[in-house]
Design an enzyme around this catalytic site. Structure first.
Site, mmCIF file in Angstrom:
data_model
loop_
_atom_site.group_PDB
_atom_site.id
_atom_site.type_symbol
_atom_site.label_atom_id
_atom_site.label_comp_id
_atom_site.label_asym_id
_atom_site.label_seq_id
_atom_site.Cartn_x
_atom_site.Cartn_y
_atom_site.Cartn_z
ATOM 1 N N ASP A 38 0.859 -1.181 0.000
ATOM 2 C CA ASP A 38 0.000 0.000 0.000
ATOM 3 C C ASP A 38 0.902 1.239 0.000
ATOM 4 O OD1 ASP A 38 -3.224 0.227 0.809
ATOM 5 O OD2 ASP A 38 -2.096 2.072 1.210
ATOM 6 N N ASN A 91 -5.651 -5.172 -6.224
ATOM 7 C CA ASN A 91 -6.818 -4.529 -5.624
ATOM 8 C C ASN A 91 -6.716 -3.001 -5.569
ATOM 9 O OD1 ASN A 91 -9.154 -4.292 -3.570
ATOM 10 N ND2 ASN A 91 -7.385 -3.483 -2.457
ATOM 11 N N TYR A 157 -13.092 6.244 -13.941
ATOM 12 C CA TYR A 157 -13.271 5.041 -13.132
ATOM 13 C C TYR A 157 -14.004 3.961 -13.929
ATOM 14 C CZ TYR A 157 -14.244 2.160 -9.018
ATOM 15 O OH TYR A 157 -14.302 1.123 -8.124
ATOM 16 N N LYS A 161 -12.318 0.416 -15.038
ATOM 17 C CA LYS A 161 -12.836 -0.854 -14.539
ATOM 18 C C LYS A 161 -13.352 -1.740 -15.683
ATOM 19 C CE LYS A 161 -11.957 -0.269 -10.163
ATOM 20 N NZ LYS A 161 -10.942 -1.099 -9.466
ATOM 21 N N ILE A 190 -19.647 -0.966 -1.299
ATOM 22 C CA ILE A 190 -19.253 -1.680 -0.083
ATOM 23 C C ILE A 190 -19.217 -0.699 1.089
ATOM 24 C CG2 ILE A 190 -17.430 -3.086 0.982
ATOM 25 C CD1 ILE A 190 -18.914 -4.422 -1.434
ATOM 26 N N THR A 192 -17.822 1.018 3.655
ATOM 27 C CA THR A 192 -16.498 1.385 4.166
ATOM 28 C C THR A 192 -16.630 2.674 4.975
ATOM 29 O OG1 THR A 192 -16.043 2.689 2.194
ATOM 30 C CG2 THR A 192 -15.344 0.377 2.153
#
Length: 250
Positions: A38, A91, A157, A161, A190, A192
């Site tokens: 990361d 990811n 984006y 994707k 999701i 988060t």
């Protein structure tokens, strides 16, 4: 819990938080040694310590996936530490600017494409070179429901994707006869910390997009990634798996 990945080495990018963190932790729970990568070293190290508490090895590597050299270094680090690279999960990603195409900044376009699409290509390039040498391996690329559908004000984006899904299929075909499986996962929205900070109205609006009546959990996405990474998915390659509470069925 059965340790379905015992003795394997797994690499996860964007693993300091959110979905990436959940994936890295679940790889560890299933017995894999994990290379956690990361740009956030502090949070990444916390994940490493959590995984080490599971009686497996883990190591943090600071890396920017938009830099080809960093992707090569990640693979080398995995091999130098653990002798091989069984599993890679590409990811890392960013959302980017929210804007109409005519008003979308060139800088944001370039940055989102560099990280979300080129970053996956660079990852694949070096991961696959190593896996071909070994004669085995499996890769899971993080796409999105927006790898299959459009939405407004996120052109880079959505394009990136969609690109990840196409790249996954092309790669899977190239390496299917070399003992390497490559698949993509498409999460819906999701739950988060980022989304929790939204105004209630906006949050409820996102929930309403999912027929199941709630947002997904990072851990749920991780379960799918673990399955695709394991021998239980031995006949699965070149696939795109949505995990979206019915979003794409509408």
């Amino acid at each position: 819990m059965e340790h379905s990945l015992a003795g394997k080495t797994a690499l996860v990018t964007g693993a300091a938080s959110g979905i990436g963190k959940a994936i890295a932790l679940l790889y560890g729970q299933h017995g894999a040694n994990v290379l956690v990568s990361d740009l956030d070293a502090e949070k990444g190290q916390v994940v490493v310590e959590q995984i080490k508490g599971m009686d497996v090895q883990a190591h943090f590597v600071l890396a920017d996936v938009s830099d080809p050299a960093d992707n090569e270094r990640l693979v080398n680090e995995a091999v130098n530490r653990y002798g091989k690279l069984d599993i890679a999960c590409n990811n890392a990603g960013i959302g980017g600017e929210q804007n109409l195409i005519a008003d979308y900044s060139l800088e944001s376009w370039q940055k989102v494409i560099d990280i979300n699409l080129s970053g996956v290509f660079y990852g694949l390039k070096y991961q696959l070179a190593q896996m071909v040498k070994q004669g085995f391996g499996t890769i899971v690329n993080m796409a999105s429901i927006l790898g299959q559908a459009g939405t407004q004000k996120s052109p880079a984006y959505v394009a990136a994707k969609h690109g990840v899904v196409g790249l996954t299929k092309a790669a899977a075909l190239e390496y299917a006869d070399k003992g390497i499986r490559i698949n993509a996962v498409g999460p819906g929205y999701i739950d988060t910390p980022l989304l929790k900070s939204l105004p209630d109205e906006a949050y409820d609006g996102l929930v309403g997009l999912h027929p199941i009546g709630r947002l997904g959990k990072s851990e749920e996405v991780a379960e799918l990634v673990i399955w695709l990474s394991s021998n239980k998915a031995s006949f699965v390659t070149g696939a795109y798996y949505p995990i979206d509470g019915g979003y794409l069925a509408q």
